[in-house]
Write a protein that holds these residues in place. Sequence first.
Motif, PDB file in Angstrom:
ATOM      1  N   MET A  53     -26.314   7.926  -4.842  1.00 32.14           N
ATOM      2  CA  MET A  53     -26.380   9.002  -3.109  1.00 32.14           C
ATOM      3  C   MET A  53     -27.532   7.531  -2.959  1.00 32.14           C
ATOM      4  N   LEU A  54     -27.884   6.634  -3.776  1.00 36.48           N
ATOM      5  CA  LEU A  54     -28.833   5.776  -3.397  1.00 36.48           C
ATOM      6  C   LEU A  54     -27.960   4.301  -2.554  1.00 36.48           C
ATOM      7  N   PHE A  55     -26.544   4.107  -3.242  1.00 38.20           N
ATOM      8  CA  PHE A  55     -25.350   3.400  -2.628  1.00 38.20           C
ATOM      9  C   PHE A  55     -24.815   4.070  -1.179  1.00 38.20           C
ATOM     10  N   CYS A  56     -24.554   4.772  -1.314  1.00 34.06           N
ATOM     11  CA  CYS A  56     -23.550   5.788   0.161  1.00 34.06           C
ATOM     12  C   CYS A  56     -24.431   5.378   1.302  1.00 34.06           C
ATOM     13  N   GLY A  57     -25.608   5.366   1.586  1.00 34.24           N
ATOM     14  CA  GLY A  57     -26.141   4.805   2.722  1.00 34.24           C
ATOM     15  C   GLY A  57     -25.744   3.796   2.578  1.00 34.24           C
ATOM     16  N   PHE A  58     -25.882   2.693   1.727  1.00 32.23           N
ATOM     17  CA  PHE A  58     -24.870   1.691   2.761  1.00 32.23           C
ATOM     18  C   PHE A  58     -23.528   1.345   2.680  1.00 32.23           C
ATOM     19  N   ALA A  59     -23.044   2.228   2.158  1.00 25.59           N
ATOM     20  CA  ALA A  59     -21.563   2.436   2.065  1.00 25.59           C
ATOM     21  C   ALA A  59     -21.259   3.276   3.429  1.00 25.59           C
ATOM     22  N   ALA A  60     -21.946   4.100   4.383  1.00 28.83           N
ATOM     23  CA  ALA A  60     -22.605   4.650   4.983  1.00 28.83           C
ATOM     24  C   ALA A  60     -22.000   4.539   6.901  1.00 28.83           C
ATOM     25  N   GLY A  61     -22.392   2.800   5.861  1.00 30.25           N
ATOM     26  CA  GLY A  61     -23.127   1.717   6.965  1.00 30.25           C
ATOM     27  C   GLY A  61     -21.748   0.597   7.348  1.00 30.25           C
ATOM     28  N   ARG A  62     -21.200   0.233   6.170  1.00 29.75           N
ATOM     29  CA  ARG A  62     -19.943  -0.131   6.176  1.00 29.75           C
ATOM     30  C   ARG A  62     -18.743   0.323   6.897  1.00 29.75           C
ATOM     31  N   ALA A  88     -20.533  -2.713  11.660  1.00 30.29           N
ATOM     32  CA  ALA A  88     -20.774  -2.209  10.432  1.00 30.29           C
ATOM     33  C   ALA A  88     -22.487  -2.176  10.298  1.00 30.29           C
ATOM     34  N   VAL A  89     -23.286  -1.659  10.185  1.00 26.48           N
ATOM     35  CA  VAL A  89     -24.950  -1.628   9.766  1.00 26.48           C
ATOM     36  C   VAL A  89     -25.535  -2.604   8.405  1.00 26.48           C
ATOM     37  N   SER A  90     -26.036  -3.984   9.056  1.00 23.35           N
ATOM     38  CA  SER A  90     -26.431  -4.425   7.886  1.00 23.35           C
ATOM     39  C   SER A  90     -27.052  -3.747   6.552  1.00 23.35           C
ATOM     40  N   TRP A  91     -26.764  -3.842   5.972  1.00 24.10           N
ATOM     41  CA  TRP A  91     -27.771  -3.314   4.717  1.00 24.10           C
ATOM     42  C   TRP A  91     -29.342  -3.807   5.114  1.00 24.10           C
ATOM     43  N   ARG A  92     -29.889  -4.558   5.453  1.00 22.75           N
ATOM     44  CA  ARG A  92     -31.446  -4.721   5.585  1.00 22.75           C
ATOM     45  C   ARG A  92     -31.599  -4.247   6.739  1.00 22.75           C
ATOM     46  N   ARG A  93     -30.856  -3.685   7.847  1.00 24.82           N
ATOM     47  CA  ARG A  93     -31.230  -1.834   8.002  1.00 24.82           C
ATOM     48  C   ARG A  93     -31.487  -1.191   7.372  1.00 24.82           C
ATOM     49  N   VAL A  94     -30.549  -0.999   6.114  1.00 23.53           N
ATOM     50  CA  VAL A  94     -30.485   0.117   5.883  1.00 23.53           C
ATOM     51  C   VAL A  94     -31.942   0.637   5.064  1.00 23.53           C
ATOM     52  N   VAL A  95     -32.561  -0.842   4.436  1.00 25.59           N
ATOM     53  CA  VAL A  95     -33.111  -1.067   3.159  1.00 25.59           C
ATOM     54  C   VAL A  95     -34.800  -0.573   4.816  1.00 25.59           C
ATOM     55  N   ARG A  96     -34.210  -0.874   5.455  1.00 21.39           N
ATOM     56  CA  ARG A  96     -35.782  -0.731   6.607  1.00 21.39           C
ATOM     57  C   ARG A  96     -35.872   0.118   6.679  1.00 21.39           C
ATOM     58  N   GLN A  97     -34.577   0.792   7.217  1.00 22.53           N
ATOM     59  CA  GLN A  97     -35.244   2.515   7.075  1.00 22.53           C
ATOM     60  C   GLN A  97     -35.842   3.396   6.248  1.00 22.53           C
ATOM     61  N   PRO A 131     -26.884   5.042   9.750  1.00 25.13           N
ATOM     62  CA  PRO A 131     -25.883   4.834   9.120  1.00 25.13           C
ATOM     63  C   PRO A 131     -24.783   5.150   9.160  1.00 25.13           C
ATOM     64  N   GLY A 132     -23.564   4.440   9.855  1.00 25.25           N
ATOM     65  CA  GLY A 132     -22.771   4.850   9.613  1.00 25.25           C
ATOM     66  C   GLY A 132     -22.215   6.341  10.324  1.00 25.25           C
ATOM     67  N   GLY A 133     -22.928   5.857  11.392  1.00 25.96           N
ATOM     68  CA  GLY A 133     -22.959   7.497  12.212  1.00 25.96           C
ATOM     69  C   GLY A 133     -21.402   7.826  12.586  1.00 25.96           C
ATOM     70  N   ASP A 134     -20.811   8.392  13.126  1.00 24.41           N
ATOM     71  CA  ASP A 134     -18.956   8.031  13.436  1.00 24.41           C
ATOM     72  C   ASP A 134     -19.325   8.574  14.940  1.00 24.41           C
TER      73      ASP A 134
END
Length: 417
Positions: A68-77, A203-212, A412-415
């Motif tokens: 779950m901690l990783f899936c935000g980054f995966a969805a962003g990518r 792709a959504v930057s991992w920095r944006r995901v961390v910031r969110q 992140p990753g919104g389709d």
Amino acid sequence: MASSRRMVFQRLDVAAFLSFFTYAAGSVVVPVALVALAADLGFPLDSGGMTAGGVLHLGRTLTMVGAMLFCGFAAGRWGQRRTFGWSVLLMALGLGLAALTPTYGVLLAAILLAGVGEGVVEGLATPFVQSLHAVEPGRYINIAHSFWSVGVFVTVLLSGALLSLGVSWRWLLAGIALLGIVPGALLLWPARGGALAAGSPPAVSWRRVVRQSVEILRLPRFWLFFTAMFLAGGGEFCLTFWSASYIQLYLNPAPWAGGVGTACVAAGMALGRSGWGYLIRQHHLHRLILGSALAGVAVTLCLPAVRTLGLFLVLLFLAGLATAPFWPSVQSRCADRLPQVDTTMLFILLSCAGVPGCGVLTWLMGVLGDGPVGLGRAFYLVPACYLILAGVIAWEGLLKATPRTPPAAAAPGGDGH
């Protein structure tokens, strides 16, 4: 003017519903078959094996949280839908390998693998459904979560019946693994145009995901909902995981009896979630959670004192009915109260509380069951969870509402559904 009660569903809703169903089936088939499974693999529950049984779910929980901690980054990518679909297939693969296991250690490893897929499903399923429905998403989220309960209900009844007929637990796991291919295919199958278009956003930057994520974690109100999710998940899964074993050990040794017990919890939850999904309005979620928590305290306090199977089953149904709205409604209520943050990351972080609550309290209940407390009195963990949950939700309701401003960045990753 009051909004219409009419609800509109599409193919991706069906995929999400089936994903919840399969996720639920894979989660409960092990506790329903635990007595037979434990005897086959050398850790019988009546000889100190309850802790080992609890470790299965605790280990699954740890991998789910990591995923779950990783899936935000995966969805962003790769996008929510694509990440969601492949995770359903990974969950099915882990269950298939569990069906082939020769030892407890291999079973644990397979459960951990399935847990990776389940963690992503848990993290993305709710925001995925929310993204499909901009108007009153709480109703659709409750309906979607009702398929978790339907999956539990069908699985425990069918599994209990098949186990009573002498069918191996291995066939049950294999069947659920095959079932998982269907929602995975629905999610990944290419489609033309509109809301069903294959999601391939930039792709959504991992920095944006961390910031969110950091933005959410800095909010004191978020931690109240985080606590509520931990308690809600723990209380719900203590009932789901241990009711079948309790019935077989203390009330009726037949596998069908244990299956019926878990099915009663699931039936109450399915009825509650689908019913409230149709009836409840978004601005009444607070009252629903609080009232259900207090009702759950009253019902579950009676469980350890019951000595007859029939009455125990009735109370399990009522407990499921009271438990039903917690998980989806706490998430949806939190999104309403924190409208300025990214919804996808909010739901993922809330699930990072609910899933550990399931694992930690289920494990603790097994430890208490092996000790002098016994499994019966260990059931008092459930009303304790619900009482604290009621207090947390009541406290949050007294706080001033957060101003309704849109989040600074897209999910992140919104389709684009």
